[in-house]
Write an enzyme that holds these catalytic residues in place. Structure first.
Site, PDB file in Angstrom:
ATOM      1  N   ASP A   1       0.056   4.949   0.960  1.00 21.35           N
ATOM      2  CA  ASP A   1      -0.122   5.913   2.045  1.00 21.35           C
ATOM      3  C   ASP A   1      -0.285   5.207   3.391  1.00 21.35           C
ATOM      4  O   ASP A   1      -1.175   4.387   3.565  1.00 21.35           O
ATOM      5  CB  ASP A   1      -1.331   6.799   1.765  1.00 21.35           C
TER       6      ASP A   1
ATOM      7  N   ASP B   1       0.877  -1.153   0.000  1.00 20.95           N
ATOM      8  CA  ASP B   1       0.000   0.000   0.000  1.00 20.95           C
ATOM      9  C   ASP B   1       0.929   1.221   0.000  1.00 20.95           C
ATOM     10  O   ASP B   1       2.061   1.138   0.483  1.00 20.95           O
ATOM     11  CB  ASP B   1      -0.869  -0.032   1.260  1.00 20.95           C
TER      12      ASP B   1
END
Length: 164
Positions: free
Chosen positions: A6, A4
């Site tokens: 952020d 991922d």
């Protein structure tokens, strides 16, 4: 290995369209460097609803992603979901679309893939795609997400030790 963006690779700045605001999470450089030294293919899977909400342009997201690559090196694939959460698309995590697309782009089977993320949607997307996951909680991660995650690590570096 899929990450991922952020809250996992970079500090979460909501709806960030400014590359100057990109700062790495602790251990990101070491983790990505170690994976590449092992010959592991890497990619990024990221919900970017700011595009669908009209808060960001695709170009702004691409410029932030380019900054991430300046700091960490090139990833084998970037898969983003630009849709508003209400659109019901198949790519927005927790659905498996981004993970499946990333695996296809990297030519790897999802069953041989690990997704590292900071929230339950990352874990759920991995599971739905047939991949494994490691949750690296942050202050944003809900307690129940931690409790139901099949595998957790305190930081990115220790996530590598968990999946060896």
């Amino acid at each position: 290995m899929l990450f991922d963006r952020d809250g996992t690779l970079v500090r979460d700045v909501p709806y960030n369209g400014d590359p100057a605001r990109v700062s790495l999470m602790p251990g990101a450089v070491e983790t990505v460097r170690e994976l590449r030294a092992r010959g592991v293919k890497t990619g990024v899977v990221s919900n970017q609803s700011g595009i669908g909400r009209g808060l960001l342009t695709r170009e702004q997201v691409a410029s932030v992603n380019a900054r991430v690559e300046e700091l960490l090196g090139r990833f084998g694939t970037w898969q983003i979901c630009p849709h508003h959460p209400d659109e019901g698309c198949e790519c927005r995590k927790p659905k498996p679309g981004l993970v499946i697309a990333a695996c296809a782009a990297l030519d790897v089977d999802p069953s041989r893939t690990v997704v590292i993320g900071d929230i339950g949607a990352d874990v759920d997307a991995a599971r739905a795609a047939g991949a494994r996951s490691v949750l690296v909680p942050t202050e944003r991660t809900l307690r129940e997400e931690v409790d139901r995650a099949p595998c957790t690590a305190t930081d990115l570096v220790s996530a590598l030790a968990v999946i060896r």
